[in-house]
Every structure is written in structure tokens, then in C-alpha cells.
Design a protein around this motif. Structure first.
Motif, PDB file in Angstrom:
ATOM      1  N   ALA A  59       0.852  -1.248  -0.070  1.00 16.03           N
ATOM      2  CA  ALA A  59       0.193   0.136   0.146  1.00 16.03           C
ATOM      3  C   ALA A  59       0.722   1.327   0.020  1.00 16.03           C
ATOM      4  CB  ALA A  59      -1.122  -0.123   1.122  1.00 16.03           C
ATOM      5  N   GLY A  60       2.038   1.205   0.622  1.00 20.63           N
ATOM      6  CA  GLY A  60       2.931   2.194   0.589  1.00 20.63           C
ATOM      7  C   GLY A  60       3.633   2.662  -0.643  1.00 20.63           C
ATOM      8  N   PHE A  61       3.708   1.578  -1.381  1.00 24.79           N
ATOM      9  CA  PHE A  61       4.122   1.754  -2.839  1.00 24.79           C
ATOM     10  C   PHE A  61       3.124   2.602  -3.579  1.00 24.79           C
ATOM     11  CE2 PHE A  61       7.242  -1.443  -1.599  1.00 24.79           C
ATOM     12  CZ  PHE A  61       8.289  -0.869  -1.956  1.00 24.79           C
ATOM     13  N   HIS A 269      10.035   3.536  -1.643  1.00 21.62           N
ATOM     14  CA  HIS A 269       8.909   3.958  -1.757  1.00 21.62           C
ATOM     15  C   HIS A 269       7.678   3.313  -0.884  1.00 21.62           C
ATOM     16  CE1 HIS A 269       8.925   6.561  -5.296  1.00 21.62           C
ATOM     17  NE2 HIS A 269       9.793   5.798  -5.786  1.00 21.62           N
ATOM     18  N   GLY A 270       8.162   2.308  -0.388  1.00 23.39           N
ATOM     19  CA  GLY A 270       7.387   1.389   0.519  1.00 23.39           C
ATOM     20  C   GLY A 270       6.976   2.473   1.942  1.00 23.39           C
ATOM     21  N   PHE A 271       7.722   3.330   2.172  1.00 25.40           N
ATOM     22  CA  PHE A 271       7.295   4.214   3.261  1.00 25.40           C
ATOM     23  C   PHE A 271       5.914   5.046   3.254  1.00 25.40           C
ATOM     24  CE2 PHE A 271      11.749   3.411   4.326  1.00 25.40           C
ATOM     25  CZ  PHE A 271      11.381   2.964   5.516  1.00 25.40           C
ATOM     26  N   GLY A 272       5.733   5.051   1.841  1.00 19.60           N
ATOM     27  CA  GLY A 272       4.574   6.212   1.341  1.00 19.60           C
ATOM     28  C   GLY A 272       4.924   7.399   1.377  1.00 19.60           C
ATOM     29  N   CYS A 273       6.236   7.912   1.708  1.00 28.81           N
ATOM     30  CA  CYS A 273       6.693   9.326   1.661  1.00 28.81           C
ATOM     31  C   CYS A 273       7.451   9.728   0.247  1.00 28.81           C
ATOM     32  CB  CYS A 273       7.958   9.422   2.879  1.00 28.81           C
ATOM     33  SG  CYS A 273       7.355   8.766   4.501  1.00 28.81           S
TER      34      CYS A 273
END
Length: 339
Positions: A59-61, A269-273
Motif C-alpha cells: 500500500a505504501g508503494f 517508496h514502501g514508506f509512502g513518503c
């Protein structure tokens, strides 16, 4: 990674997903686990396997990035560097006078910079620190003048007092090479400021960071570091949508570390930032080429900026704005071709 018509077809067919809501899509990836020595073991994985492994991570990606510092990150942004210093590695002394620095900022904005990053202390390898008073004298007049002209201004500092004064003078972004760990008051000041925040990873400190940096696995070690820093800021009430992550290429990293991180940029990108990347004119470009001086590293700088955009990086921090603007135009044109 897929772009353009290929990405659109793959997304429509359900074989790829859009990365961070942007023009880049991905149809699979790798699952990385640490072995007994802490090193990463990489295994190719389908989207189904990635979702099964961690739906939250996926979902973070996928999540489109929110507005950041007042900027729409649906299009990648260019951050232009203005060093108000006598000793920065590339342009030290060129803009040490506030009037020259202001003129430089205006020129970079005209060349296409979306953000102007103002720094008053060199953090090149081996650099000596300056006093907070000197740093304030260097950057605050420049920040105020550029912010009053309507530009989006960032302050490049590791000192809480400079962060506070810069935001008061109109800076919208705090860009800290120590990820808010270099000053005991920095976390609280940044959290209260309401400014967007860039957390950069650096192993060690500028005077010694290149002595002998060691990682078990550079990408995984940075992911663990950023996870801890984001958790700390969230505990202070900072929404992660305010936070951008910069892997800190060349800051406490040998060339193999730099290359691994650059090849695996999408992992962050997995952090959603939103992601920020600064590689402009850095010494590893010369080492991997012909030993060119900083101002002769334009080709390598633009090549890596283009790679970063292809990996979905939202902000590229550069000295050579006009050339990067042109490269971004080509990357975006190709990403949209035939879509």
C-alpha cells in the motif's frame, strides 16, 4: 519499471500497478530477507507474492503522494542548490555574498527550479562546522528575500536555531543531513514548525564519514534507519506525509554502497513518503568516470537524475537546473508517449 503505453497496457491488464500514483508502473519486485550475517538475500517476487508477504508495505508503494510544501508531487520536482558558503565542494565561494546568492536563486527559479535549497554550512567530506551565528548571517537574508519573491524555499541545516529562524523568514522545507539527530532540539523545532521535512541518511559526521563506512546491507540498513526515524517523528505528532526521505548518496558511503542504493531506489517508496535524491556533481561520479572536477560532472549528474525519475523519485536536488529541467521534460514525454 514500466512507463508510457507499456505501463498503461500492463495496468489495464492487471499485471502491473502504478508506483506512488505517478507515471511509473511495476509488475513485480524482490523480497529481501537478512541472512545470519545481516546481509540481504534477494528473491524475485510477483505482485501476488509481495501482497501476500505484506499488504501494508504494498500500500505504501501504491499510495499517491499528497501535496508537500505546497507542491503537487504528481509531477517530479527540481530542487536547485544555493550554497551561501566559502567552502562547499562544488561552488564554494561562488555565492557567499547574500546578493549573489539571491541572484543565483532567482536565476535557478527562472531556469526551472521548483524549490530553492539554501545552505550556509558545507557538509562535504572533511568539512569543519561553522557557528550557528555565522550560519544565520549567511542564510536568513537570502531565504527572506527569495520567499518574499514567492519562491518555495528550503533551508539546508542541521541546527535547530537555524531551522526556526528560516521558517520564520519564509522557508517551507527543513532539509537536514542528520535526519534531525544532529541537534537535541531539532526534532521538536521541526515538528512544531509545520514545515515539510527532508530526512537524509548519513553514517557518521562530515569530518569523518568517509573514513571507513560499513554496512551489513546498505539498502536494508537505510530502510531500518528510516523506519526508526519516521516512527520517532510520528510519536511527536508529525504526519509522515510531511516527511521526504533522502538516502544520502556519498554521505558515509563507499561507491558499492552508492550503486546498490541507486539501483534499489524504488525500495524506499514502501514508506509512502516522497523521495528526494541529491547526486549532483558528487565525487563518486568522477571516480566512476575519468576523475572529472565537480563542475565537469554534468553528464553523470543528469544521467542519475533521469534514472531517479524513472524510479519514481519525486524531488531531485541539483546544481544544474536547466539541464535537469530538459532531462525531466524528456523523461515525462517518454512516460506519456502513446499512453
Amino acid at each position: 519499471m514500466l512507463t508510457g503505453a507499456a505501463a498503461a497496457r500492463a495496468i489495464a491488464a492487471g499485471t502491473a500497478l502504478p508506483l506512488a500514483g505517478g507515471p511509473v508502473a511495476f509488475g513485480g519486485g524482490e523480497i529481501v530477507r537478512r541472512d545470519g550475517a545481516g546481509q540481504g538475500v534477494r528473491e524475485a517476487a510477483s505482485l501476488t507474492e509481495i501482497e501476500r508477504h505484506s499488504a501494508d508495505l504494498l500500500a505504501g508503494f501504491l499510495r499517491p503522494r499528497a501535496q508537500w510544501a505546497g507542491l503537487d508531487l504528481g509531477m517530479p520536482r527540481i530542487m536547485g542548490i544555493v550554497n551561501v558558503t566559502p567552502d562547499s565542494f562544488s561552488d564554494g565561494g561562488d555565492y557567499a555574498d547574500p546578493a549573489a546568492a539571491i541572484a543565483r536563486g532567482v536565476a535557478l527559479a527562472a531556469a526551472g527550479a521548483d524549490i530553492l535549497d539554501i545552505g550556509g554550512e558545507s557538509t562535504r567530506p572533511g568539512a569543519a562546522p561553522v557557528t550557528v551565528e555565522e550560519e544565520l548571517n549567511r542564510v536568513i537574508p537570502v531565504i527572506r528575500a527569495l520567499a518574499e519573491r514567492g519562491h518555495c524555499v528550503s533551508v539546508d541545516t542541521r541546527h535547530a536555531a537555524v531551522m526556526a529562524a528560516a521558517v520564520e523568514a519564509g522557508a517551507r522545507i527543513i532539509n537536514d543531513v542528520t535526519a534531525l539527530t544532529g541537534d537535541p532540539a531539532a526534532e521538536a523545532v521541526a515538528a512544531r514548525s509545520g514545515a515539510a521535512i527532508i530526512l537524509m541518511h548519513m553514517q557518521g559526521e562530515p569530518r569523518t564519514m568517509q573514513a571507513d563506512p560499513v554496512y551489513a546491507d546498505a539498502t536494508l540498513d537505510l530502510i531500518d534507519y528510516f523506519a526508526a526515524r519516521i516512527a520517532r517523528l510520528e510519536a511527536l505528532g508529525v504526519d509522515r506525509a510531511r516527511v521526504s526521505l533522502d538516502p544520502g548518496i556519498g554521505f558515509g558511503k563507499k561507491d558499492p554502497h552508492n550503486l546498490l542504493i541507486l539501483n534499489e531506489l524504488a525500495a524506499f517508496h514502501g514508506f509512502g513518503c516522497p523521495l528526494t535524491l541529491g547526486v549532483s556533481r558528487k565525487s563518486f561520479i568522477g571516480r566512476l568516470s575519468r576523475g572529472e572536477a565537480p563542475k565537469e560532472r554534468l553528464g553523470g549528474s543528469v544521467a542519475i537524475a533521469a534514472l531517479a525519475l524513472d524510479r519514481g523519485v519525486q524531488i531531485v536536488r541539483v546544481h544544474d537546473v536547466a539541464a535537469t529541467f530538459q532531462a525531466r521534460a524528456m523523461v515525462l514525454a517518454l512516460a506519456g508517449a502513446g499512453a
